[in-house]
Design a protein around this motif. Structure first.
Motif, PDB file in Angstrom:
ATOM      1  N   GLY A  82       0.841  -1.207   0.000  1.00 23.16           N
ATOM      2  CA  GLY A  82       0.000   0.000   0.000  1.00 23.16           C
ATOM      3  C   GLY A  82       0.868   1.247   0.000  1.00 23.16           C
ATOM      4  N   GLY A  83       0.562   2.143   0.935  1.00 21.25           N
ATOM      5  CA  GLY A  83       1.313   3.391   1.005  1.00 21.25           C
ATOM      6  C   GLY A  83       2.767   3.194   1.404  1.00 21.25           C
ATOM      7  N   SER A  84       3.093   2.030   1.912  1.00 16.59           N
ATOM      8  CA  SER A  84       4.486   1.763   2.282  1.00 16.59           C
ATOM      9  C   SER A  84       5.266   1.140   1.124  1.00 16.59           C
ATOM     10  CB  SER A  84       4.527   0.845   3.512  1.00 16.59           C
ATOM     11  OG  SER A  84       4.054   1.537   4.628  1.00 16.59           O
ATOM     12  N   GLY A 203      -0.247   9.610   7.020  1.00 10.71           N
ATOM     13  CA  GLY A 203      -0.831   8.322   6.652  1.00 10.71           C
ATOM     14  C   GLY A 203      -0.016   7.665   5.537  1.00 10.71           C
ATOM     15  N   GLY A 204      -0.148   6.354   5.393  1.00 15.86           N
ATOM     16  CA  GLY A 204       0.647   5.601   4.421  1.00 15.86           C
ATOM     17  C   GLY A 204       0.610   6.197   3.022  1.00 15.86           C
ATOM     18  N   ARG A 205      -0.583   6.446   2.505  1.00 17.50           N
ATOM     19  CA  ARG A 205      -0.672   6.904   1.111  1.00 17.50           C
ATOM     20  C   ARG A 205      -0.204   8.339   0.913  1.00 17.50           C
ATOM     21  NH1 ARG A 205      -5.453   5.929   3.406  1.00 17.50           N
ATOM     22  NH2 ARG A 205      -7.028   7.546   3.540  1.00 17.50           N
ATOM     23  N   GLY A 287      -8.533   6.223  -4.277  1.00 15.37           N
ATOM     24  CA  GLY A 287      -9.474   5.152  -3.932  1.00 15.37           C
ATOM     25  C   GLY A 287      -9.633   5.003  -2.427  1.00 15.37           C
ATOM     26  N   GLU A 288      -8.496   4.976  -1.725  1.00 12.92           N
ATOM     27  CA  GLU A 288      -8.546   4.758  -0.285  1.00 12.92           C
ATOM     28  C   GLU A 288      -9.008   6.026   0.450  1.00 12.92           C
ATOM     29  OE1 GLU A 288      -5.806   1.464   1.422  1.00 12.92           O
ATOM     30  OE2 GLU A 288      -4.918   3.345   2.054  1.00 12.92           O
ATOM     31  N   SER A 289      -8.762   7.179  -0.169  1.00 15.62           N
ATOM     32  CA  SER A 289      -9.139   8.430   0.501  1.00 15.62           C
ATOM     33  C   SER A 289     -10.614   8.750   0.311  1.00 15.62           C
ATOM     34  CB  SER A 289      -8.296   9.595  -0.038  1.00 15.62           C
ATOM     35  OG  SER A 289      -6.935   9.353   0.221  1.00 15.62           O
TER      36      SER A 289
HETATM   37  O1  PA5 Z   1      -2.408   4.283   3.081  1.00 14.74           O
HETATM   38  C1  PA5 Z   1      -2.433   3.486   4.000  1.00 14.74           C
HETATM   39  O2  PA5 Z   1      -2.526   3.857   5.184  1.00 14.74           O
HETATM   40  C2  PA5 Z   1      -2.316   1.995   3.760  1.00 14.74           C
HETATM   41  O3  PA5 Z   1      -2.325   1.704   2.419  1.00 14.74           O
HETATM   42  C3  PA5 Z   1      -1.029   1.469   4.382  1.00 14.74           C
HETATM   43  O4  PA5 Z   1       0.050   2.147   3.820  1.00 14.74           O
HETATM   44  C4  PA5 Z   1      -0.879  -0.041   4.146  1.00 14.74           C
HETATM   45  O5  PA5 Z   1      -1.998  -0.704   4.639  1.00 14.74           O
HETATM   46  C5  PA5 Z   1       0.374  -0.564   4.848  1.00 14.74           C
HETATM   47  O6  PA5 Z   1       0.334  -0.271   6.215  1.00 14.74           O
HETATM   48  P1  PA5 Z   1       1.619  -0.340   7.118  1.00 14.74           P
HETATM   49  O7  PA5 Z   1       2.583   0.681   6.640  1.00 14.74           O
HETATM   50  O8  PA5 Z   1       1.119  -0.049   8.497  1.00 14.74           O
HETATM   51  O9  PA5 Z   1       2.174  -1.735   6.988  1.00 14.74           O
END
Ligand code: PA5
Length: 447
Positions: A82-84, A203-205, A287-289
């Motif tokens: 994901g965001g990571s 946040g991750g993203r 999408g996630e936002s």
């Molecule tokens: O944007 C987000 O918060 C998520 O996509 C996270 O980045 C993703 O779920 C990974 O989470 P984490 O960095 O806690 O492993």
């Protein structure tokens, strides 16, 4: 330095009402909520001034760490999901030569990714590939507890330790995680891994301009200061520009008006495959936002002209609930023209001497006209070229426009409550301790 530009005239022409003007006030109000931290999710606004807030000390630590890893490694595996993961992957793909991964490039380690899926075959093939390579690991997880990267890290860490011993392995492992919470933080502290902190309020993203994105990008050999310079210049511009010159406000506003006219799907299109992963990053961001409370534009993406031969038909004549946002790049990196052929069997001599990029631009223009004729509103975002500086601008532009879009929609653009649903089911199905009740319920359902 020029700024990215936006052209919305081929979307404005679709508006059924003349209420676009009211967005001057609405976007300004949404931005004030961001600045004054009075809107929803206001504990996740660390990204807003990040391009100018990141300290020189942290930046030089990131660069030193990247230099060290580059010296030590043939391959650097970045573990995250994901965001990571998506921001670093997007920038590295956009800046890399498209065949670099097939070349031996001494001093330039290959950057691979893991922990972004749970495929057994992916992991086995990765281990096989790493077998005769000197590799290092960057493990990224804000929560420090996400299953996919945690499983991948356990496997890859054991592989590295078996290969070079626990002590040397720990000097080739970098953790990026929360300052104090989570299993990854405890492990990093206990094993003595070098680590970087993901701020609580990012946040991750929204984290690509923090060590989460910057360290892998620096490890790939790209100039992270230029990325931050692009983001910073764009941040300053977007914080002060009035509506008519403010691409962020205009993009957020036109998306929202189109959405209110039942244009519920936005397709991000590019005409350069190097931008394919930028689209993946953008899809997660939007999408996630936005996708919550049964609201939100569905973000999709295409890469043209490739996908004109697959998705082009749908975009031209399918359900009319879509609008298109094209990222257009003014100048390619290299030059190539169509050569003359005396026989001209292929009848292409009318193109002799024309740049491939000129032909691509005519495809872009022809596609825009065709799609607009097919009742697909078009937004065009132009960057002068694909480089660190303009990727920095684009990242900040999309982040801020996403936050403002979320506020226009009335939702919290910084949380992702729905993502937990699948995790609960997966843990229940895997008999995770603490999930006994859920396990019973889900297994009963499957009987
Ligand atoms: O944007 C987000 O918060 C998520 O996509 C996270 O980045 C993703 O779920 C990974 O989470 P984490 O960095 O806690 O492993």
């Amino acid at each position: 330095m020029k700024n990215l530009t936006i052209d919305i005239k081929n979307a404005l022409s679709f508006l059924k009402t003349d209420d676009f003007d009211k967005y001057k006030e609405l976007t300004k109000k949404a931005d004030s909520e961001l600045i004054n931290k009075t809107g929803k999710g206001n504990d996740f606004l660390g990204w807003y001034d990040l391009p100018e807030r990141i300290s020189l000390k942290e930046l030089s630590e990131i660069k030193d760490c990247a230099t060290d890893l580059r010296k030590k490694s043939d391959v650097i595996v970045v573990i995250g999901i994901g965001g990571s993961y998506l921001g670093a992957k997007a920038v590295i793909e956009a800046l890399s030569g498209q065949f670099d991964h097939l070349k031996q490039r001494p001093g330039n380690p290959l950057i691979l990714f893991a922990g972004q899926n749970l495929s057994e075959d992916y992991m086995v093939e990765l281990l096989e590939f790493l077998n005769d390579k000197k590799f290092s690991l960057i493990v990224i997880s804000k929560s420090g507890t996400t299953t996919e990267p945690a499983v991948a890290f356990r496997i890859l860490k054991q592989e590295l330790e078996a290969k070079i011993g626990k002590k040397d392995a720990s000097s080739r492992i970098i953790a990026i995680t929360d300052e104090s919470k989570g299993a990854l933080r405890s492990m990093a502290n206990q094993e003595g891994y070098k680590s970087f902190i993901i701020d609580d309020n990012i946040g991750g993203r929204y984290s690509v301009l923090s060590p989460v994105g910057l360290l892998p990008i620096a490890c790939a050999g790209f100039n992270i200061e230029e990325i931050l310079a692009g983001a910073r210049d764009y941040m300053n511009h977007s914080n002060s520009a009035a509506f008519n010159e403010n691409q962020v406000y205009q993009y957020a506003a036109i998306r929202h008006v189109l959405y209110n006219q039942n244009k519920t799907c936005e397709i991000l299109a590019n005409f350069d495959p190097r931008l394919n992963f930028l689209a993946e990053w953008w899809k997660q961001l939007y999408g996630e936002s936005e996708g919550k409370e049964n609201l939100g534009i569905f973000p999709a993406s295409v890469s043209f002209t490739t996908d004109l031969h697959s998705m082009g038909q749908y975009i031209q004549e399918g359900l009319r609930n879509i609008f298109e946002t094209v990222i257009s790049v003014e100048k390619p990196k290299y030059e190539l023209t169509v050569p003359k052929d005396e026989d001209n069997f292929d009848k292409l001599n009318f193109l002799v001497g024309k740049h491939l990029d000129y032909i691509n631009k005519m495809a872009e223009l022809g596609t825009m006209i065709a799609h607009v004729d097919g009742r697909v509103p078009n937004i065009k975002i132009t960057i002068p070229q694909i480089n660190e500086y303009y990727l920095g601008q684009l990242i900040y532009f999309f982040e801020k426009a996403c936050a403002i879009s979320g506020y226009l929609l009335g939702i919290n653009p910084f949380d992702q409550p729905g993502v937990e649903e699948y995790k609960r089911n997966m843990f229940a199905l895997l008999d995770k301790p603490g999930f006994e009740e859920e396990t019973k319920k889900i297994k009963d359902r499957l009987k």
